[in-house]
Motif scaffolding. Structure first.
Motif, PDB file in Angstrom:
ATOM      1  N   THR A   1      37.942  24.358  29.315  1.00  0.00           N
ATOM      2  CA  THR A   1      39.167  23.608  29.022  1.00  0.00           C
ATOM      3  C   THR A   1      39.676  22.887  30.276  1.00  0.00           C
TER       4      THR A   1
ATOM      5  N   ASP B   1      39.947  20.453  25.277  1.00  0.00           N
ATOM      6  CA  ASP B   1      38.770  21.318  25.200  1.00  0.00           C
ATOM      7  C   ASP B   1      37.612  20.477  24.664  1.00  0.00           C
TER       8      ASP B   1
ATOM      9  N   GLU C   1      53.274  26.758  28.333  1.00  0.00           N
ATOM     10  CA  GLU C   1      52.980  28.191  28.271  1.00  0.00           C
ATOM     11  C   GLU C   1      53.559  28.823  27.018  1.00  0.00           C
TER      12      GLU C   1
ATOM     13  N   CYS D   1      51.269  27.804  23.970  1.00  0.00           N
ATOM     14  CA  CYS D   1      49.862  28.221  23.937  1.00  0.00           C
ATOM     15  C   CYS D   1      49.791  29.740  23.942  1.00  0.00           C
TER      16      CYS D   1
ATOM     17  N   THR E   1      47.108  31.683  24.417  1.00  0.00           N
ATOM     18  CA  THR E   1      46.419  32.050  25.650  1.00  0.00           C
ATOM     19  C   THR E   1      46.226  30.786  26.464  1.00  0.00           C
TER      20      THR E   1
ATOM     21  N   ASP F   1      44.561  29.108  29.225  1.00  0.00           N
ATOM     22  CA  ASP F   1      43.383  29.306  30.051  1.00  0.00           C
ATOM     23  C   ASP F   1      42.746  27.939  30.277  1.00  0.00           C
ATOM     24  N   TYR F   2      42.537  27.590  31.498  1.00  0.00           N
ATOM     25  CA  TYR F   2      41.826  26.342  31.755  1.00  0.00           C
ATOM     26  C   TYR F   2      40.862  26.530  32.908  1.00  0.00           C
ATOM     27  N   ASP F   3      39.825  25.700  32.924  1.00  0.00           N
ATOM     28  CA  ASP F   3      38.746  25.881  33.901  1.00  0.00           C
ATOM     29  C   ASP F   3      38.716  24.801  34.970  1.00  0.00           C
TER      30      ASP F   3
ATOM     31  N   THR G   1      45.387  29.942  40.733  1.00  0.00           N
ATOM     32  CA  THR G   1      44.425  30.363  39.714  1.00  0.00           C
ATOM     33  C   THR G   1      42.973  30.348  40.198  1.00  0.00           C
TER      34      THR G   1
ATOM     35  N   VAL H   1      41.175  27.730  40.155  1.00  0.00           N
ATOM     36  CA  VAL H   1      40.492  26.715  39.352  1.00  0.00           C
ATOM     37  C   VAL H   1      40.339  25.424  40.175  1.00  0.00           C
TER      38      VAL H   1
END
Lengths: 145, 347
Positions: free
Chosen positions: B2, B19, B63, B66, B68, B70-72, B100, B102
């Motif tokens: 994501t 995503d 937040e 959502c 969860t 979560d992002y990459d 994070t 990331v």
């Protein structure tokens, strides 16, 4: 050109207006702020394009209304600023121009009335007006009123 | 995989999650009038510190919505735009990255606009997107907003090339300033469009710059603005009031004809498999109609970016990070700086 503009210069085409800007570029002291006043469609941005050409800047000079300011590097660094969308001198401060730009640069400001207290001195004012179809007039004041 | 998108190049603070397997998961934007602002109108406050106030609120919203979070990857606009505003977005990206672990990548705002018409194509069938996108290439795009008017071509290698742009005012700016001259309230562009529907486009003719020179892939709207000024100077206030709809219609027609005419000229020179329209002025119905008519004549598919992807938004930033990796810059220790004048396309 400074003397001609002080008397009031009539231009009859966008090319004329651009040529006037180009001619002024060679005579303008480096530390001067230029304030360009006048209604929409009178030739302010066209005049700035002339200044840019006079300073050896070859890039396309577009209206900075949306982006607020644009920086061009030539024989001089030109900061073309447009306060049309700003509502106060504080808004100009908040752009943090000085934090992102190193002097020396020549600041040219459209819609200067909106940010008058913010304008760095010394400042020349150029007034743009229309006296008839294809007859525009440009007048230089050596001080901002 | 994501992607969190962050946008703050000008007036708007925005976040979005994308995503690649599902599409845009959500977008959060500081103002609900984003569509109108893209026409280049006056906004309450352009200050960088507004972004500083907006982002924590948007993060909270995101937040809360959502389940969860979560992002990459974090994709952030590096430019072009206002240096102070861009710096707020990159500072947020780097802070989140520190918190994070990331990675961050920088995205070109205008390239993101250029790819934004393809977001719905991806959403329909994410798996088949690469192949369906390939079928639309080469693609000829027109990007029009309050600050930009650009023609570009996305080649079969997915790389966009610059074909032309405005030499003075942007199309959205021309509409907005025309509205101002006509005494119409903010936001000017939509107001011109609304009135133009009731007007006769042929009653007042306005000049179309470079229309005689079909080879010149460039736009000019500054002379149009001045010609409106001349026209109004010859008219009494009552006369202007009585003809306002016709004036709006004629003026808008000149802008639309100039835009659509150059898209047609570009297609003659650079054959393409599809046409696209993006940026805030993609919300102008008359321009959409002109582009639809052109697409029908040329028998080409037309992709128009959706309203929520037309103004400044973060969905397009996250999408571009996925769809246009060549247009991104990785965050390295030495060189991740805002790029206020970042050219979007190779020339």
């Amino acid at each position: 050109m400074i003397e001609e503009l002080k008397r009031g210069l009539t231009t009859r085409s966008p090319e004329d207006t651009e040529a006037a800007g180009r001619a002024l570029a060679g005579e303008l002291p480096p530390d001067i702020t230029l304030a360009l006043s006048g209604p929409l469609g009178t030739g302010k941005t066209t005049f700035v394009r002339g200044l840019a050409r006079g300073w050896g800047i070859r890039e396309t000079v577009i209206s900075p209304t949306f982006q607020l300011y644009a920086v061009y590097d030539g024989d001089r660094r030109l900061v073309h600023f447009d306060a049309y969308r700003l509502e106060s001198p504080e808004a100009a401060d908040d752009l943090l121009i000085e934090d992102f730009l190193e002097p020396p640069y020549t600041l040219v400001v459209e819609w200067p009335e909106k940010v008058a207290p913010w304008l760095p001195e010394p400042c020349f004012q150029l007034l743009f007006g229309i006296t008839g179809e294809h007859r525009h007039i440009i007048l230089l004041n050596e001080e901002m009123p | 995989m994501t992607i969190l998108g962050i946008e703050s190049s000008c007036d708007e603070s925005a976040l979005a999650l994308f995503d690649p397997n599902r599409g845009v998961l959500g977008q959060w934007i500081s103002s609900q009038v984003a569509l109108h602002r893209e026409y280049g109108g006056v906004v309450p406050d352009l200050a960088s510190r507004e972004h500083l106030k907006n982002f924590p609120a948007l993060l909270d919203l995101m937040e809360a919505e959502c389940e969860t979070l979560d992002y990459d990857v974090i994709a952030v606009t590096l430019g072009p735009g206002l240096a102070g505003c861009l710096a707020m977005g990159t500072a947020l990206a780097r802070s989140l990255s520190l918190a994070t672990g990331v990675p961050v990548i920088g995205v070109n705002h205008l390239r993101a606009h250029a790819f934004s018409p393809f977001i719905p194509l991806h959403e329909g069938e994410p798996d088949r997107f690469p192949e369906r996108f390939r079928e639309l290439l080469p693609h000829l795009g027109l990007l029009v907003s309050g600050g930009n008017t650009l023609l570009f071509r996305i080649g079969e290698d997915r790389r966009p090339l610059w074909l032309g742009g405005t030499v003075d005012d942007a199309a959205g700016e021309a509409l907005d300033k025309g509205a101002k001259l006509l005494g119409l309230p903010y936001p000017g562009g939509p107001e011109i469009e609304r009135r133009a529907r009731a007007g006769d486009p042929a009653r007042f003719a306005f000049p179309r710059a470079f229309s005689g020179d079909r080879g010149a892939l460039k736009f000019s709207f500054s002379g149009l603005k001045t010609s409106l000024r001349y026209r109004l100077a010859d008219m009494a206030p009552e006369e202007i009031a009585a003809c306002r709809d016709d004036l709006c219609s004629g003026y808008q027609e000149a802008v639309v004809a100039a835009l659509a005419g150059k898209v047609a000229a570009a297609l003659d020179r650079y054959p393409c498999a599809s046409i696209g329209l993006s940026g805030g002025v993609a919300n102008n119905g008359r321009l959409c109609d002109a582009m639809r008519a052109l697409a029908a004549r040329r028998q080409l598919p037309l992709r128009i970016s959706r309203p929520e992807h037309s103004g400044d938004n973060a969905a397009m930033i996250a999408f571009a990070a996925h769809c246009d990796p060549d247009g991104t810059i990785p965050d390295t220790d030495d060189g991740f700086r805002v790029a206020p004048a970042w050219e979007p396309f190779s020339r």
